[in-house]
Structure formats: structure tokens, C-alpha cells
Design an enzyme around this catalytic site. Structure first.
Site, PDB file in Angstrom:
ATOM      1  N   HIS A  45      19.331 -56.597  19.613  1.00  0.00           N
ATOM      2  CA  HIS A  45      18.190 -57.235  20.277  1.00  0.00           C
ATOM      3  C   HIS A  45      16.888 -56.444  20.194  1.00  0.00           C
ATOM      4  O   HIS A  45      15.846 -56.920  20.623  1.00  0.00           O
ATOM      5  CB  HIS A  45      18.514 -57.474  21.749  1.00  0.00           C
TER       6      HIS A  45
HETATM    7  C1  UD1 Z   1      14.496 -55.333  27.783  1.00  0.00           C
HETATM    8  C2  UD1 Z   1      14.171 -53.833  27.725  1.00  0.00           C
HETATM    9  C3  UD1 Z   1      15.165 -53.138  26.786  1.00  0.00           C
HETATM   10  C4  UD1 Z   1      16.601 -53.443  27.176  1.00  0.00           C
HETATM   11  C5  UD1 Z   1      16.788 -54.944  27.241  1.00  0.00           C
HETATM   12  C6  UD1 Z   1      18.186 -55.319  27.648  1.00  0.00           C
HETATM   13  C7  UD1 Z   1      11.793 -53.278  27.959  1.00  0.00           C
HETATM   14  C8  UD1 Z   1      10.606 -52.802  27.239  1.00  0.00           C
HETATM   15  N1  UD1 Z   1      12.834 -53.593  27.191  1.00  0.00           N
HETATM   16  O1  UD1 Z   1      14.276 -55.855  26.478  1.00  0.00           O
HETATM   17  O2  UD1 Z   1      14.975 -51.744  26.861  1.00  0.00           O
HETATM   18  O3  UD1 Z   1      17.481 -52.888  26.211  1.00  0.00           O
HETATM   19  O4  UD1 Z   1      15.846 -55.477  28.190  1.00  0.00           O
HETATM   20  O5  UD1 Z   1      18.354 -56.682  27.630  1.00  0.00           O
HETATM   21  O6  UD1 Z   1      11.785 -53.342  29.170  1.00  0.00           O
HETATM   22  N2  UD1 Z   1      14.313 -63.631  27.924  1.00  0.00           N
HETATM   23  C9  UD1 Z   1      14.969 -64.751  28.351  1.00  0.00           C
HETATM   24  N3  UD1 Z   1      15.655 -64.665  29.533  1.00  0.00           N
HETATM   25  C10 UD1 Z   1      15.705 -63.537  30.269  1.00  0.00           C
HETATM   26  C11 UD1 Z   1      15.019 -62.398  29.817  1.00  0.00           C
HETATM   27  C12 UD1 Z   1      14.336 -62.462  28.632  1.00  0.00           C
HETATM   28  O7  UD1 Z   1      14.949 -65.801  27.709  1.00  0.00           O
HETATM   29  O8  UD1 Z   1      16.369 -63.538  31.320  1.00  0.00           O
HETATM   30  C13 UD1 Z   1      13.600 -63.689  26.619  1.00  0.00           C
HETATM   31  C14 UD1 Z   1      12.147 -63.953  26.765  1.00  0.00           C
HETATM   32  O9  UD1 Z   1      11.800 -64.857  25.782  1.00  0.00           O
HETATM   33  C15 UD1 Z   1      11.491 -62.630  26.503  1.00  0.00           C
HETATM   34  C16 UD1 Z   1      12.475 -61.927  25.604  1.00  0.00           C
HETATM   35  O10 UD1 Z   1      13.749 -62.443  25.977  1.00  0.00           O
HETATM   36  O11 UD1 Z   1      10.237 -62.774  25.905  1.00  0.00           O
HETATM   37  C17 UD1 Z   1      12.470 -60.437  25.772  1.00  0.00           C
HETATM   38  O12 UD1 Z   1      12.652 -60.085  27.151  1.00  0.00           O
HETATM   39  P1  UD1 Z   1      12.000 -58.714  27.741  1.00  0.00           P
HETATM   40  O13 UD1 Z   1      12.421 -58.485  29.123  1.00  0.00           O
HETATM   41  O14 UD1 Z   1      10.542 -58.736  27.465  1.00  0.00           O
HETATM   42  O15 UD1 Z   1      12.623 -57.605  26.816  1.00  0.00           O
HETATM   43  P2  UD1 Z   1      14.090 -57.411  26.214  1.00  0.00           P
HETATM   44  O16 UD1 Z   1      14.013 -57.590  24.756  1.00  0.00           O
HETATM   45  O17 UD1 Z   1      15.122 -58.181  26.975  1.00  0.00           O
END
Ligand code: UD1
Length: 367
Positions: free
Chosen positions: A205
Site C-alpha cells: 500500500h
Molecule cells: C496510512 C499511514 C501509513 C500506514 C497506513 C496503514 C500516513 C502518512 N500514512 O497510510 O503509514 O502504513 O496508514 O494503513 O499517515 N482510505 C479509505 N478508507 C479508509 C482510509 C483510507 O478508503 O478508512 C483511502 C482514501 O482514499 C485515502 C487513501 O486510502 O486517500 C490513503 O489513506 P491515508 O490515511 O491518507 O493513508 P494510508 O495510505 O492509509
């Protein structure tokens, strides 16, 4: 004293649970949980609260997804309002996600003491958003709880006062040890669902692996090739799912089975029974080291070097030939004897609670 625990993203949830459990046994401590809402899907958040038996958050900031600047700023604005109304004596933040650094920064400006659980880890790669979060959080924290001695060395090199640093071990392993017996019985059902005996488990991811369609396509092609040798189970993170939707690619193929993100217990059972794991996660590198499952990490570096020096982890970078080579090696050779790093013993939460009690409430007994 009042302690506020801050969590926001999936890897935070298994880290906070053992610390809250241990602090429950300390006299004179009231604790509450705050969720920033960085992760909000039921299978990224709610199911973890249920399985880890976490209390309902006293506050949910409901920030959701956004760019780094917007997400970080939004957490800061909403968090500041909450803790100015009712300032705790100590805030505990976990890991290296945006929720960690943004709330630590608010506390530092308001002169509210902050403890960082999982301090001192360094990949020395500032292209990773998490490395920026780690560096900043550790500069701001008053108490730094490290999972291994390399963490202490990193902090000392950065000029952190040694009195603030406590090597306590790995909280993730506390949770793993506690819940493995509950995860194990789920395997019979999962195995029927997956319809495989031997298999590789894949989690991917990180922005460096999924945000560039060319990189992600090459990785998928390689995984498909590997799946001809060993079937693959691939729980899809929302970020990876979003990228694949944009590319109009279906990730599942004949032996590569894409599934929705797994709950904590299902992931643990799957991991424990995997022949090998391919990942870019931080926590999975640690869990496979503890479980003795060979792990190939699709990154150029790791902030968790003990998983390589004493554990089962090997870095393959973005070299797909190396990944295939390491998979073949794991399939053909018997697993090497590895060890578990010191203090990864299931008692890290208790050590953190004892330190907090000693520093803040020296006259109070532990129940
Ligand atoms: C975040 C952490 C990363 C961790 C990961 C575990 C940061 C910078 N990154 O990354 O260190 O390894 O979490 O999962 O904090 N989204 C959903 N549903 C959710 C959450 C996210 O659909 O419940 C989608 C959204 O489109 C979002 C994307 O996932 O834009 C990324 O989510 P985000 O929290 O920004 O970062 P992660 O890649 O999950």
C-alpha cells in the site's frame, strides 16, 4: 492524572490496546481514547476496535482522507479545540502516521507533555511521509518509548536527552501474543474460503509502490508470475484499490486472490499459516519476525533493521528479479533459525505503564 491516547490509522489500534490495558491497573490514572478519523472504513477501523476490545473513543475528530497538508492541518485545528477545553496531563501518540505528528505538534505548542510509543525508528529515507512524521514527533516528545536498541542509538545521535528515552520493546507483539490463541481457531474457516494449503500472503500500500501505475503494474505482473509457483492471498488496502480502479485493472487472476482488507484476527491467522509474506508494511515485518515466517519487503530500506539482523525479513527493493529469487529460496530451503529481539515478550505495555507511574505518580502503587 489524565492520559489521552491518540489513534487515527489502522496500525495504531493494535499499539494502543496493550498500553491502555496496562494503565487500567495503575491507581490514580484516568485514561481516554481519541480517534482522529484518519481511517474510517469499518474494515480499517471499527472491526479493530471490536476485536482488540478497545473502548469507544471519547472523541472522534472525523477528519477522513485528504492531502497530507489538509489532513495534518485539519487534525491540528480540531485536536487543539478538544484539548484546550479539557487539557490532559499526558498525551500518548503511536507510530508514524499523520495523526501522530499533528497531535504531537499541537501538544508541544500548548506545553502538554507527549509520550511517543514506537519512537526512534529511522529508515533514513525522507521521501517516505512516515520518516518525516517520525523525525518530527521524536523532536517534540517528552517521553520516547523505543521498541529496540537501534531506536535509542538513533535518538541519541539526533541529540535527544537520554533521560527521555526508554527502551521498552514492541507493543505490537504484546497484542499479537495475546490474540494469537483467539486468531488460531479462525484458520479452519479461512482455509476453506481461500481454498489453498500453501500460499503467499501479500500486502502492498505504500505510495512508492502503488502511486505510479508503471511500478504497480510491474509488481502485479511479478505477483501473478509468482502465483504460478505458490498461490497468493492479497488483501487490498483502500489506497491500492483506488489506484487499481483508476488504472482499470482487475488484480485477481487464476492463482492470485484479491480479498477485502482483513480484520486483525483473520490477518493474524492468515499470516501465521502463510508459507511466505511479501509486504511493504512496517508492522508486518515485525509480526513475521515474531512468527518465524519468511518475509520479503518490497522497499529499499527499513526502519526496523532488527527484523533483518535477527528476524526473517529480507529487503528486495523494487528489483522484481530479486523478489522472485527470494520467493524461490524461501520455497525450496527450510526456514532459517531466527531469533526474536529482546523485549518483544508481550510485556511492553506493562513497562510503559510502570515508567509513566514512576515518573508521574511515584507514591501510587500498581494494583
Ligand atoms: C496510512 C499511514 C501509513 C500506514 C497506513 C496503514 C500516513 C502518512 N500514512 O497510510 O503509514 O502504513 O496508514 O494503513 O499517515 N482510505 C479509505 N478508507 C479508509 C482510509 C483510507 O478508503 O478508512 C483511502 C482514501 O482514499 C485515502 C487513501 O486510502 O486517500 C490513503 O489513506 P491515508 O490515511 O491518507 O493513508 P494510508 O495510505 O492509509
Amino acid at each position: 492524572m489524565d492520559i489521552l491516547h491518540v489513534v487515527g490509522a489502522r496500525p495504531n489500534f493494535m499499539k494502543v490496546a496493550p498500553v491502555m490495558d496496562a494503565l487500567e491497573n495503575c491507581t490514580g490514572i484516568n485514561q481516554a481514547l481519541l480517534h482522529t478519523g484518519q481511517h474510517y472504513d469499518a474494515n480499517m477501523s471499527q472491526v479493530f476496535f471490536q476485536q482488540l476490545a478497545l473502548p469507544k473513543p471519547a472523541v472522534n475528530l472525523e477528519v477522513g482522507s485528504a492531502s497530507h497538508a489538509v489532513q495534518t492541518a485539519e487534525i491540528m485545528v480540531r485536536f487543539e479545540q478538544v484539548i484546550t477545553r479539557d487539557p490532559p496531563n499526558l498525551v500518548l501518540v503511536y507510530g508514524d502516521v499523520n495523526s501522530t505528528v499533528s497531535t504531537a505538534l499541537v501538544c508541544a505548542k500548548l506545553l502538554i507533555p507527549v509520550g511517543h510509543v514506537e519512537a526512534g525508528l529511522r529508515s533514513f529515507d525522507r521521501t517516505m511521509p512516515e520518516e518525516i512524521n517520525r523525525l518530527m514527533t521524536d523532536q517534540l516528545a517528552d517521553l520516547l518509548f523505543t521498541p529496540s536498541e537501534d531506536g535509542d542509538a538513533n535518538l541519541l545521535r539526533e541529540g535527544i536527552d537520554p533521560k527521555k528515552i526508554h527502551c521498552v520493546g514492541n507493543v505490537m507483539i504484546d497484542t499479537l501474543k495475546r490474540l494469537l490463541p483467539l486468531a488460531e481457531p479462525r484458520w479452519a474457516h479461512l482455509r476453506q474460503e481461500y481454498k489453498v494449503d500453501r500460499f503467499g500472503l501479500v500486502t502492498i500500500h505504500r505510495p512508492s509502490n502503488v502511486d505510479d501505475p508503471a511500478v504497480l503494474s510491474e509488481l502485479l505482473r511479478t505477483l501473478e508470475e509468482i502465483s504460478e509457483e505458490i498461490p497468493i492471498i492479497f488483501p487490498l488496502h483502500p489506497r491500492t484499490r483506488k489506484q487499481l480502479t483508476g488504472m482499470n485493472v482487475a488484480a485477481s487472476t487464476k492463482h492470485l486472490h484479491v480479498v477485502a482488507p482483513l480484520s486483525y484476527l483473520d490477518f493474524l491467522a492468515t499470516q501465521a499459516h502463510a508459507t511466505l509474506v511479501i509486504t511493504d508494511s512496517g508492522g508486518v515485518q515485525e509480526e513475521t519476525t515474531f512468527l518465524g515466517v519468511p518475509c520479503m519487503t518490497v522497499r529499499d530500506n527499513t526502519e526496523r533493521p532488527v527484523t533483518i539482523t535477527t528476524g526473517t525479513n529480507v529487503l528486495v527493493g523494487h528489483d522484481m528479479e530479486k523478489l522472485k529469487h527470494e520467493v524461490r529460496r524461501a520455497l525450496n530451503a527450510p526456514p532459517e533459525r531466527t531469533t526474536v529481539p529482546p523485549y518483544w515478550d508481550g510485556k511492553t505495555g506493562e513497562r510503559i505503564a510502570a515508567i509513566i507511574q514512576h515518573l508521574y505518580l511515584p507514591s501510587m502503587p500498581i494494583r
